[in-house]
Design a protein around this motif. Structure first.
Motif, PDB file in Angstrom:
ATOM      1  N   LEU A   1       0.738  -1.337  -0.133  1.00 33.27           N
ATOM      2  CA  LEU A   1      -0.132   0.061  -0.128  1.00 33.27           C
ATOM      3  C   LEU A   1       0.881   1.159   0.101  1.00 33.27           C
ATOM      4  CD1 LEU A   1      -2.939  -1.223   2.631  1.00 33.27           C
ATOM      5  CD2 LEU A   1      -3.140  -0.868   0.156  1.00 33.27           C
ATOM      6  N   VAL A   2       1.970   1.286   0.829  1.00 35.21           N
ATOM      7  CA  VAL A   2       2.762   2.328   0.840  1.00 35.21           C
ATOM      8  C   VAL A   2       3.493   2.557  -0.620  1.00 35.21           C
ATOM      9  CG1 VAL A   2       5.151   3.202   1.806  1.00 35.21           C
ATOM     10  CG2 VAL A   2       3.252   2.303   3.139  1.00 35.21           C
ATOM     11  N   ALA A   3       4.037   1.455  -1.258  1.00 34.93           N
ATOM     12  CA  ALA A   3       4.264   1.895  -2.622  1.00 34.93           C
ATOM     13  C   ALA A   3       3.530   2.238  -3.444  1.00 34.93           C
ATOM     14  CB  ALA A   3       4.722   0.119  -3.314  1.00 34.93           C
ATOM     15  N   TRP A   4       2.194   1.817  -3.530  1.00 33.32           N
ATOM     16  CA  TRP A   4       0.948   2.479  -4.153  1.00 33.32           C
ATOM     17  C   TRP A   4       0.847   3.997  -3.915  1.00 33.32           C
ATOM     18  CZ3 TRP A   4      -4.193  -0.597  -5.091  1.00 33.32           C
ATOM     19  CH2 TRP A   4      -4.862  -0.013  -6.111  1.00 33.32           C
ATOM     20  N   LEU A   5       0.872   4.248  -2.713  1.00 33.98           N
ATOM     21  CA  LEU A   5       0.411   5.427  -2.183  1.00 33.98           C
ATOM     22  C   LEU A   5       1.556   6.536  -2.776  1.00 33.98           C
ATOM     23  CD1 LEU A   5      -0.704   4.631   1.430  1.00 33.98           C
ATOM     24  CD2 LEU A   5      -1.877   6.123  -0.399  1.00 33.98           C
ATOM     25  N   GLY A   6       2.763   5.968  -2.861  1.00 28.43           N
ATOM     26  CA  GLY A   6       3.769   6.802  -3.230  1.00 28.43           C
ATOM     27  C   GLY A   6       3.709   7.404  -4.677  1.00 28.43           C
ATOM     28  N   THR A   7       2.884   6.760  -5.595  1.00 32.52           N
ATOM     29  CA  THR A   7       2.743   7.042  -6.813  1.00 32.52           C
ATOM     30  C   THR A   7       1.335   7.786  -7.154  1.00 32.52           C
ATOM     31  OG1 THR A   7       1.398   5.152  -7.398  1.00 32.52           O
ATOM     32  CG2 THR A   7       3.858   4.814  -7.549  1.00 32.52           C
ATOM     33  N   LEU A   8       0.814   8.319  -5.955  1.00 31.03           N
ATOM     34  CA  LEU A   8      -0.442   8.980  -6.135  1.00 31.03           C
ATOM     35  C   LEU A   8      -0.403  10.325  -5.571  1.00 31.03           C
ATOM     36  CD1 LEU A   8      -2.942   6.399  -5.012  1.00 31.03           C
ATOM     37  CD2 LEU A   8      -2.617   6.933  -7.164  1.00 31.03           C
TER      38      LEU A   8
END
Length: 308
Positions: free
Chosen positions: A294-301
């Motif tokens: 989730l952190v990895a995904w959040l970092g792209t938003l």
């Protein structure tokens, strides 16, 4: 649209660098000199993690450069890579990470369980893990707010790394083959479980405080009530749910399962206690992987506070 390759590389980097830092730290506070290589084959795990960190960092740089230039991943756009490397802070952070990983891997190779070399590996791994803050939202602010955000992000990464490494080390101890588990290994495992209790308290406080700072800066007080209406907010809420689950499992391990394991050792009937600990730590590890994904995904938003 979800950028799966970027998220996958970010997740892998978080896992590998957190394991490298956290496992080297765990070997220092949780294990003794004669136990570090015998109990968990420490040197192969650390050197392999450092090597994977180098490969993933190289792949991540190429992927980032191709995304910025709008060119394909292969063949490598050398001009785009050179431009990215030449521009701080991303290029500088990447160079620091690569040097730190070489040092960490070399120190782990020479360590043979000795604390001095492991301390060098741990410090270098901490530096490598900290550089990931410049790849995310931690470097988005300027001035005093920027330093506060970056510092909180780095401490958050390091706290998470301690937890990941401890889980990894404990799982390696608990999943040893049955014929290799003797009374000495059981006592060692209990001591390591008990030792992480005190360290874990500091880690939890660090994660909670830095998480609150990051949430305040990324979400903004005006956007908290609307978190459930955006993808960023939903992912953040999912992360908080998984973190709460981890806290519950960690409390269960510390106050119920570890004391029960100690009693089972005294009664020479440890099978059930071992199974319960393995299951709890496996679920906790799955939660960690979910949080990092989730952190990895959040970092792209774009976070709500950015106004984008």
């Amino acid at each position: 649209m979800l950028d799966w390759p970027t998220v996958a590389i970010r997740l892998a980097l978080y896992l590998v660098l957190a394991a490298l830092f956290g496992l080297s730290a765990f070997s220092l506070y949780g294990l003794r000199l004669g136990e570090r290589d015998d109990a968990i084959a420490l040197r192969p795990w650390l050197t392999t993690s450092a090597a994977f960190g180098l490969l993933l960092s190289a792949a991540g740089l190429i992927l980032m450069a191709s995304a910025m230039a709008g060119s394909p991943f292969w063949p490598i756009d050398q001009a785009a890579v050179a431009a990215l490397l030449g521009g701080p802070p991303v290029g500088t952070a990447w160079k620091v990470r690569m040097v730190a990983l070489v040092i960490a891997g070399g120190a782990a190779l020479l360590a043979r369980g000795r604390a001095a070399w492991l301390a060098i590996a741990m410090i270098a791994a901490a530096a490598a893990l900290a550089t990931l803050a410049w790849n995310g939202h931690g470097a988005m602010d300027e001035g005093s707010t920027g330093w506060l955000h970056l510092g909180a992000d780095i401490l958050h990464l390091l706290g998470g790394g301690i937890w990941v490494g401890a889980l990894f080390g404990l799982l390696l101890l608990l999943t040893r083959r049955a014929e290799e588990i003797d009374a000495a290994h059981l006592r060692l495992t209990h001591r390591a479980l008990h030792g992480f209790g005190a360290v874990g308290t500091v880690v939890v406080v660090t994660l909670v405080v830095t998480g609150l700072i990051n949430s305040w800066l990324l979400v903004g007080p005006a956007n908290f009530m609307a978190l459930g209406t955006t993808l960023y907010g939903l992912l953040l809420l999912a992360k908080l749910v998984l973190f709460a689950g981890m806290l519950g499992l960690a409390s269960l391990n510390r106050f119920r399962l570890t004391p029960a394991f100690e009693r089972s050792i005294a009664m020479n009937d440890h099978g059930g206690a071992l199974t319960a600990l393995r299951a709890s730590l496996a679920i906790e590890t799955a939660c960690v992987i979910g949080i990092l994904a989730l952190v990895a995904w959040l970092g792209t938003l774009a976070p709500p506070a950015s106004g984008m």
